[in-house]
Scaffold this motif. Structure first.
Motif, short mmCIF file in Angstrom:
data_model
loop_
_atom_site.label_atom_id
_atom_site.label_comp_id
_atom_site.label_asym_id
_atom_site.label_seq_id
_atom_site.Cartn_x
_atom_site.Cartn_y
_atom_site.Cartn_z
N LYS B 146 42.98 30.89 44.63
CA LYS B 146 44.03 30.05 44.06
C LYS B 146 43.61 28.61 44.11
O LYS B 146 42.79 28.22 44.94
N ASN B 147 44.21 27.86 43.23
CA ASN B 147 43.98 26.42 43.31
C ASN B 147 45.24 25.79 43.86
O ASN B 147 46.32 25.91 43.29
N ASP B 148 45.09 25.17 45.01
CA ASP B 148 46.25 24.59 45.68
C ASP B 148 46.01 23.09 45.83
O ASP B 148 45.12 22.67 46.56
N SER B 149 46.77 22.31 45.15
CA SER B 149 46.65 20.84 45.08
C SER B 149 45.18 20.40 45.04
O SER B 149 44.71 19.68 45.92
N GLY B 150 44.51 20.90 44.02
CA GLY B 150 43.15 20.43 43.76
C GLY B 150 42.06 21.16 44.54
O GLY B 150 40.88 20.99 44.27
N LYS B 151 42.46 21.97 45.55
CA LYS B 151 41.44 22.68 46.32
C LYS B 151 41.53 24.17 46.04
O LYS B 151 42.62 24.73 45.90
N ASN B 152 40.38 24.80 45.97
CA ASN B 152 40.38 26.25 45.85
C ASN B 152 40.63 26.87 47.21
O ASN B 152 40.11 26.40 48.22
N VAL B 153 41.44 27.91 47.20
CA VAL B 153 41.79 28.57 48.45
C VAL B 153 41.52 30.06 48.31
O VAL B 153 41.98 30.71 47.37
N LEU B 188 40.51 30.45 53.68
CA LEU B 188 39.51 29.40 53.52
C LEU B 188 39.99 28.39 52.48
O LEU B 188 40.24 28.74 51.33
N VAL B 189 40.14 27.17 52.93
CA VAL B 189 40.42 26.06 52.01
C VAL B 189 39.07 25.43 51.71
O VAL B 189 38.35 25.03 52.61
N LEU B 190 38.74 25.39 50.42
CA LEU B 190 37.35 25.13 50.07
C LEU B 190 37.14 23.74 49.46
O LEU B 190 37.99 23.23 48.74
N ALA B 191 36.00 23.21 49.79
CA ALA B 191 35.55 21.97 49.16
C ALA B 191 34.20 22.27 48.52
O ALA B 191 33.50 23.18 48.95
N SER B 192 33.86 21.51 47.52
CA SER B 192 32.58 21.73 46.88
C SER B 192 31.46 21.59 47.90
O SER B 192 31.50 20.71 48.76
N ALA B 193 30.51 22.52 47.84
CA ALA B 193 29.39 22.46 48.78
C ALA B 193 28.61 21.18 48.54
O ALA B 193 28.43 20.77 47.39
#
Lengths: 190, 216
Positions: B146-153, B188-193
């Motif tokens: 999912k995309n949650d406020s700009g972050k992929n989760v 996992l709340v993800l940020a670009s690697a």
């Protein structure tokens, strides 16, 4: 204590059942507690702990029922004895009742602070009193052990006093609570 | 009609051939992400003596390359440092560290590699090799993205049988103390690697041969 609630005669059957039944469990739970604590981790150790906790919870429940029952009963009067002995006996009984609650509750607290499950004979799980807390765990463990040793000491004092009354003073104190024991010299029930 | 037109099947064949010959499409990784440590968690819950308990592994690395339209370049790789386990009981934690359970001394990490990600009717599913205590098992890893406020989760929940991995072996194997089923919950709340991380670094090295085109 109001003397109006004391009567001649002896403790009733249910009171005696509480007394001797709890002593029987006490004689199991104390050596079990001493033995299990130093065992290396194994399933057997966890099962012995579970048994110790189950018996402890049983004793806690019995203590509450016993105190309730005691409050409805008229207590047999003690044979004549020096006032200090009556006071000592009374103080010992207060200590015994207090420790009957405090020791298992400290054990429960210890178990809760350790973050361990609490199950009564594999049947019912009881809630934790507090969240896991290592500092409180050590404190509760100390309290449980110290309380248990204090209880052992008071039980020994209580038994020694009862035996002293029976064999040395030859009065009916022991017979008040002990089935099959007659007051010395009289050959009859108190 | 002009019978000299190539048949549609031939066109398709040539097209597929062309696609597979094109390395940028075939080998390209989907966009890569790493978890934001403070917002991500890897937790599990099991039963002990009739009571449910939860634990977390605080220290793990994960790298997720995923895009629904770039499945061939999608994969998930996780390394879990087991000694970061916290099940809110020192006694239980130290028991779980022992040889009968996770055996931290011999097997300090567990790994998870989903090299294949497909889309099922319920959503994305990774076909993953999970290795715990030296034993590898292929598991199905359905997850939500999912995309949650700009972050992929990424969220997932899988149920494992601890005995598949020899965790709680020997006298602990029966369920009288601990249940076999363990639920693992991944959030996992993800940020670009970071660009410097594995695939980019590999690609950036002048010596990197095309054959070493990053799959991981």
């Amino acid at each position: 204590m109001a003397t109006a609630t004391t009567v001649p005669g002896r403790w009733g059957g249910l009171s005696r059942l509480f007394h001797w039944g709890m002593l029987g469990l006490f004689l199991v739970i104390v050596p079990l507690g001493l033995y299990m604590a130093d065992l290396p981790l194994s399933k057997q150790k966890l099962k012995l702990y579970a048994l110790h906790k189950s018996i402890g919870l049983t004793l806690l429940a019995l203590a509450a029922l016993r105190l309730l029952w005691r409050s409805t009963q008229r207590r047999p009067s003690l044979p004549p004895m020096p006032a200090w002995q009556e006071r000592a006996a009374s103080a010992t009984h207060v200590a015994l009742y207090a420790l009957m609650f405090l020791v298992p509750l400290a054990g429960w607290l210890f178990n809760s602070a350790a973050g361990f499950p609490l199950q009564w004979f594999g049947q019912v799980n009881l809630p934790a009193l507090v969240d896991a807390n290592p500092a409180l765990k050590s404190l509760a463990r100390e309290a449980h052990e110290l309380g248990a040793w204090t209880l052992v000491a008071f039980v020994a004092l209580h038994a020694a006093a009862a035996l002293k009354h029976h064999f040395i003073d030859r009065d009916r104190t022991l017979a008040l609570m002990t089935p099959g024991v007659k007051a010395p010299g009289t050959g009859v029930d108190p | 009609m002009n019978t000299r037109h190539p048949s549609p099947a031939l066109l398709l064949f040539v097209g597929v051939l062309g696609l597979s010959a094109c390395p940028t499409l075939y080998a390209a990784d989907a966009p890569a992400y790493v978890p934001v440590a403070a917002q991500s968690s890897l937790s599990f819950s099991g039963t002990q003596q009739g009571e449910r308990f939860t634990g977390v592994f605080r220290d793990f690395d994960a790298r997720i390359a995923y895009a629904p339209d770039q499945l061939p370049g999608s994969h998930i790789d996780v390394t879990i440092r087991l000694k970061s386990l916290d099940s809110k009981s020192q006694d239980r934690d130290s028991a779980l560290a022992g040889a009968d359970w996770f055996d931290f001394a011999k097997f300090p990490t567990a790994t998870f590699h989903a090299a294949t990600i497909r889309i099922s009717s319920a959503g994305p599913v990774g076909d993953a090799d999970l290795t715990i205590k030296g034993k590898t098992k292929r598991i199905s890893f359905p997850f939500t993205w999912k995309n949650d406020s700009g972050k992929n989760v990424l969220d997932a929940r899988v149920t494992l049988d601890r005995l598949d991995f020899g965790v709680g072996a020997g006298e602990w194997a029966d369920e009288s103390v601990a249940g076999r089923k363990v639920d693992v919950v991944v959030h996992l709340v993800l940020a670009s690697a970071p660009a410097a991380a594995a695939p980019a670094a590999t690609a950036g090295k002048p010596a990197a041969a095309p054959a070493a085109a990053p799959k991981h």
